[in-house]
Design a protein around this motif. Structure first.
Motif, mmCIF file in Angstrom:
data_model
loop_
_atom_site.group_PDB
_atom_site.id
_atom_site.type_symbol
_atom_site.label_atom_id
_atom_site.label_comp_id
_atom_site.label_asym_id
_atom_site.label_seq_id
_atom_site.Cartn_x
_atom_site.Cartn_y
_atom_site.Cartn_z
ATOM 1 N N GLN A 4 0.844 -1.192 0.000
ATOM 2 C CA GLN A 4 0.000 0.000 0.000
ATOM 3 C C GLN A 4 0.873 1.233 0.000
ATOM 4 O OE1 GLN A 4 -3.545 0.410 -0.136
ATOM 5 N NE2 GLN A 4 -2.735 2.442 -0.609
ATOM 6 N N SER A 6 1.211 5.325 0.097
ATOM 7 C CA SER A 6 0.477 6.450 0.670
ATOM 8 C C SER A 6 1.398 7.661 0.758
ATOM 9 C CB SER A 6 -0.057 6.098 2.062
ATOM 10 O OG SER A 6 1.011 5.813 2.941
ATOM 11 N N LEU A 19 6.639 9.638 0.368
ATOM 12 C CA LEU A 19 5.722 8.536 0.129
ATOM 13 C C LEU A 19 6.149 7.336 0.965
ATOM 14 C CD1 LEU A 19 5.335 8.680 -3.764
ATOM 15 C CD2 LEU A 19 4.125 9.990 -2.001
ATOM 16 N N CYS A 21 5.520 3.039 1.521
ATOM 17 C CA CYS A 21 5.047 1.778 0.958
ATOM 18 C C CYS A 21 5.063 0.757 2.083
ATOM 19 C CB CYS A 21 5.952 1.338 -0.177
ATOM 20 S SG CYS A 21 5.544 -0.277 -0.876
ATOM 21 N N THR A 115 -0.623 6.121 -5.315
ATOM 22 C CA THR A 115 -0.987 7.349 -4.614
ATOM 23 C C THR A 115 -0.701 8.522 -5.544
ATOM 24 O OG1 THR A 115 -0.674 8.624 -2.568
ATOM 25 C CG2 THR A 115 1.276 7.544 -3.464
#
Length: 121
Positions: A4, A6, A19, A21, A115
């Protein structure tokens, strides 16, 4: 196995973003991790990767010196620090996991949802 990404958002030129992960279902340090980005109508572009073998890092020429990839094994998370952002950095950013450190998407087996990063004044 899930990844994921973000941390994206809308920023101005020259700003910074980090960012993240996050992985679930496996240990990120068993894999090389790549960050890729994609804009509509263009191929996915490799931005940075970090090797699980020795921690070596690789960057696309377009981001070298501005972006930094790092990993925190205790948190099972890989980061992409992006400084001096430019409008051309606008894209959806994805993280991925594979066994070969590369900026080519074909070498990655697992992909997370992306993202959005938008750099605009």
């Amino acid at each position: 196995v899930q990844l994921q990404a973000s941390g994206g958002g809308l920023v101005q030129p020259g700003d910074s973003l980090r960012l993240s992960c996050a992985a679930s279902g496996f240990a990120l340090d068993d894999y090389s991790i790549g960050w890729f980005r994609q804009v509509p109508g263009k191929e996915r572009e490799g931005v940075a990767c970090i090797s699980h073998r020795d921690g070596s890092t690789y960057y696309a020429a377009s981001v070298k010196g501005r972006f930094t990839i790092s990993r925190d094994n205790a948190k099972n998370t890989v980061y992409l620090r992006m400084n001096s952002l430019k409008p051309e950095d606008t894209a959806v950013y994805y993280c991925s996991a594979g066994l070969i450190p590369s900026l080519r998407a074909v070498y990655y087996d697992y992909w997370g949802r992306g993202t959005q990063v938008t750099v605009s004044s």
